[in-house]
Design an enzyme around this catalytic site. Structure first.
Site, PDB file in Angstrom:
ATOM      1  N   ASN A  80     -28.602   4.282  60.582  1.00 37.25           N
ATOM      2  CA  ASN A  80     -30.372   4.557  60.884  1.00 37.25           C
ATOM      3  C   ASN A  80     -30.485   2.866  60.727  1.00 37.25           C
ATOM      4  O   ASN A  80     -29.750   2.757  60.041  1.00 37.25           O
ATOM      5  CB  ASN A  80     -30.505   5.372  60.872  1.00 37.25           C
TER       6      ASN A  80
ATOM      7  N   ASP B  52     -27.884  13.436  59.293  1.00 35.83           N
ATOM      8  CA  ASP B  52     -27.832  14.967  59.089  1.00 35.83           C
ATOM      9  C   ASP B  52     -26.603  15.931  59.477  1.00 35.83           C
ATOM     10  O   ASP B  52     -26.495  16.770  59.059  1.00 35.83           O
ATOM     11  CB  ASP B  52     -28.901  15.399  60.087  1.00 35.83           C
TER      12      ASP B  52
ATOM     13  N   LYS C 194      -8.775   3.277  66.382  1.00 34.40           N
ATOM     14  CA  LYS C 194      -9.792   3.719  67.383  1.00 34.40           C
ATOM     15  C   LYS C 194     -10.115   4.300  69.105  1.00 34.40           C
ATOM     16  O   LYS C 194      -8.509   4.380  69.579  1.00 34.40           O
ATOM     17  CB  LYS C 194      -9.994   1.987  68.130  1.00 34.40           C
TER      18      LYS C 194
ATOM     19  N   PRO D 284     -24.080  17.823  54.068  1.00 34.27           N
ATOM     20  CA  PRO D 284     -24.053  18.455  52.894  1.00 34.27           C
ATOM     21  C   PRO D 284     -26.096  17.715  52.726  1.00 34.27           C
ATOM     22  O   PRO D 284     -25.733  16.944  52.530  1.00 34.27           O
ATOM     23  CB  PRO D 284     -23.306  17.754  51.799  1.00 34.27           C
ATOM     24  N   ASP D 285     -26.747  17.962  52.004  1.00 33.42           N
ATOM     25  CA  ASP D 285     -28.040  18.077  51.904  1.00 33.42           C
ATOM     26  C   ASP D 285     -28.529  17.316  50.468  1.00 33.42           C
ATOM     27  O   ASP D 285     -28.497  18.642  49.240  1.00 33.42           O
ATOM     28  CB  ASP D 285     -29.192  19.105  52.131  1.00 33.42           C
ATOM     29  N   ILE D 286     -28.344  16.342  50.346  1.00 37.13           N
ATOM     30  CA  ILE D 286     -28.576  15.598  48.818  1.00 37.13           C
ATOM     31  C   ILE D 286     -29.438  16.035  48.192  1.00 37.13           C
ATOM     32  O   ILE D 286     -29.556  16.995  46.755  1.00 37.13           O
ATOM     33  CB  ILE D 286     -28.347  14.444  48.789  1.00 37.13           C
TER      34      ILE D 286
ATOM     35  N   PHE E  87     -38.589  12.537  50.568  1.00 38.02           N
ATOM     36  CA  PHE E  87     -39.420  11.583  51.325  1.00 38.02           C
ATOM     37  C   PHE E  87     -39.033  12.602  52.350  1.00 38.02           C
ATOM     38  O   PHE E  87     -38.443  12.733  53.089  1.00 38.02           O
ATOM     39  CB  PHE E  87     -39.089  10.078  51.173  1.00 38.02           C
TER      40      PHE E  87
ATOM     41  N   LYS F 150     -40.449  21.004  54.794  1.00 33.68           N
ATOM     42  CA  LYS F 150     -39.284  19.949  54.366  1.00 33.68           C
ATOM     43  C   LYS F 150     -38.996  20.893  52.732  1.00 33.68           C
ATOM     44  O   LYS F 150     -38.985  20.703  51.786  1.00 33.68           O
ATOM     45  CB  LYS F 150     -39.368  19.179  54.801  1.00 33.68           C
TER      46      LYS F 150
ATOM     47  N   LYS G   1     -36.742  22.689  50.921  1.00 33.81           N
ATOM     48  CA  LYS G   1     -35.467  21.514  49.818  1.00 33.81           C
ATOM     49  C   LYS G   1     -35.989  22.026  48.226  1.00 33.81           C
ATOM     50  O   LYS G   1     -35.314  21.681  47.809  1.00 33.81           O
ATOM     51  CB  LYS G   1     -35.321  20.609  49.934  1.00 33.81           C
TER      52      LYS G   1
END
Ligand code: PMT
Length: 480
Positions: free
Chosen positions: A287, A355, A365, A385-387, A404, A418, A422
């Site tokens: 991203n 995500d 390749k 995984p959600d850190i 954030f 959120k 979390k």
């Protein structure tokens, strides 16, 4: 009364220590001084020198006739203001240095100007001196300047050295450690933080030589603001336009004002930048996160005395001073590094973690399918995984866990949900994806700080300023 614009040289002579001192200052003989006194006027270059010498000694002087308005007897109790040495480079954006000086003064900073020879092609030392109420220095070999201040003392007296516009030439000379004029000598001699605001033609900015110089300067701890994208003076559009005076002044303020070490003895983990998830050995999903926001948070926490571990995805930024940076690529690596860094008192997750990752990403390749016969390639994704959630739900949970939320719509509503999902203490909501006000990669951000029962709308500000305010809020919270 002397006619308008006539100069009372006798009064000036007294203020500057007598006739001989005036001759030395101007580098002229006794007859020239007698001439000036008799005519009641002086040439423009002499006027500039006199103005500079008087203001350097603390006199308040009217610009048009050099009348002394106020003697230098400031009360001994007045607190010293942080001093910014403003080095003005030779570029068309030099004129913006004047507005920046004014804005810095409004923020309570003292400003002393230093000009390169080429800067004088764009603005005059007199205008800088008039605006800053200080002598403007431009000559490394001026005996008068050396007698008054000395270039080393000038360099050391600054709380911040600000270079604007930082031209390609000035950046190159600073990177190479060349000290062939007053500006570059100060850059070599100063022990204060240095902030540069680059401005140049887009091709010059993206030239590998400038990129290499930028890296060298950043690795040595030089702070950069901008350049931004847009029209440049040469008519080309691209990156190379100097940041606006208000933004530069705010960044200078952040660096010039010494802060109490409110977080001494605390430990912090900060995640920053993107994660990069491989598709095969040459392709990946990523991203637009530049890492600027997370790095600013890490730098601010460290500046306030915290011991900071910065876990960073691949970005183009050097590690901030006094910060332990661990570089990772993927979300799984970021999670492992974060868990290894626990326990900590504070966690701030500013990273834009992917995500999803590609399920069963291949080493070889991927081959392009035959257009006529084959089915289009399908990538199958699995959840990363959600850190943030794992830190917030860990049995080594930091006292304060901050996430954030990067949203493109329904900012507050989504961020509130959120935070709950979390289980972090605060979530910092920022609206991303807007063309007019991008957050990714920009120096600016505009956020809401959302707690369990509170929502604060902070004004749009520099990411560094936001980070600094956040560090103060964290210190306040931990001291409760
Ligand atoms: O890097 P810059 O160019 O300066 O841009 C700054 C920024 C936009 C990246 C930053 O301000 C920001 O918003 N960071 C969070 C980006 C994000 O991934 O937001 P999110 O809403 O998808 O995630 C919410 C929170 O969970 C974030 O704290 C994120 O770090 C965390 N998360 C998300 C997914 C995941 N698998 N693990 C996580 O820890």
């Amino acid at each position: 009364m002397a006619p308008a614009n006539n100069v009372d040289l006798t009064a000036i002579m007294t203020a500057l220590g007598g006739r001989q001192a005036l001759q030395d200052l101007l580098g002229v003989g006794a007859s020239a001084i007698s001439n000036y006194v008799a005519r009641g006027t002086v040439p423009t270059h002499v006027r500039s020198k006199l103005y500079g010498a008087l203001t350097a000694r603390g006199y308040q002087v009217r610009l048009d006739d050099l009348a002394i308005l106020c003697a230098p007897d400031a009360p001994a109790t007045a607190p010293a203001k942080p001093m910014v040495l403003l080095i003005i480079g030779g570029g068309i954006a030099a004129y913006k240095a004047l507005e920046t000086a004014r804005q810095m003064q409004r923020l309570g900073l003292d400003v002393t100007g230093v000009m390169t020879k080429s800067a004088a092609q764009f603005i005059t030392p007199l205008s800088v001196a008039a605006l800053t109420n200080q002598k403007c220095y431009d000559d490394l070999f001026s005996l008068t300047d050396e007698a008054e201040m000395g270039h080393i003392r000038l360099a050391r007296s600054a709380d911040l050295v600000l270079v604007m516009p930082a031209t390609a030439n000035l950046m190159a000379r600073a990177a190479a450690g060349i000290a062939d004029d007053l500006a570059t000598t100060i850059l070599l001699a100063t022990t204060a933080p240095v902030l540069m605001a680059p401005a140049m033609n887009p091709a010059m900015w993206t030239h590998p030589a400038t990129s290499a110089n930028l890296t060298i300067l950043q690795q040595r701890g030089v702070h950069m603001i901008g350049p931004t994208e847009g029209d440049t003076a040469c008519g080309e559009i691209g990156s190379g336009r100097m940041s606006e005076p208000a933004d530069i002044a705010a960044a200078a303020y952040q660096l010039a004002v010494k802060r109490p070490r409110l977080l001494a003895g605390k430990t912090a983990i900060v995640t920053a930048g993107p994660t990069v998830e491989p598709i095969d050995s040459v392709r990946f999903i990523a991203n637009h996160s530049s890492g600027k926001q997370g790095y600013a948070v890490a730098a601010a926490l460290a500046a306030h005395g915290a011991a900071v571990t910065l876990i960073s995805g691949p970005v183009n930024l050097p590690p901030p001073a006094q910060v332990n940076r661990i570089s990772v690529q993927t979300a799984e690596q970021m999670l492992a590094a974060t868990q290894a860094a626990l326990p900590a008192d504070i966690a701030v997750c500013a990273a834009a973690v992917a995500d999803w990752r590609v399920a069963g990403s291949r080493h070889a390749k991927l081959k392009k399918p035959d257009r006529d016969t084959a089915e289009p390639i399908q990538l199958s994704l699995c959840e990363n995984p959600d850190i943030l959630a794992s830190i917030a739900q860990s049995d080594q949970r930091p006292e304060l866990v901050i996430g954030f939320a990067a949203e493109t719509e329904d900012l507050q509503e989504n961020a509130v949900a959120k935070r709950q999902r979390k289980q972090c203490d605060w979530i910092i909501a920022n609206q991303v994806g807007g063309a007019a006000d991008p957050v990714f990669g920009s120096d600016m951000n505009h956020i809401m700080l959302i707690g369990e029962t509170t929502v604060e709308n902070w004004p749009r500000m520099l990411k560094t300023e936001l980070a600094d305010r956040l560090a103060e809020r964290i210190a306040e919270e931990l001291s409760k």
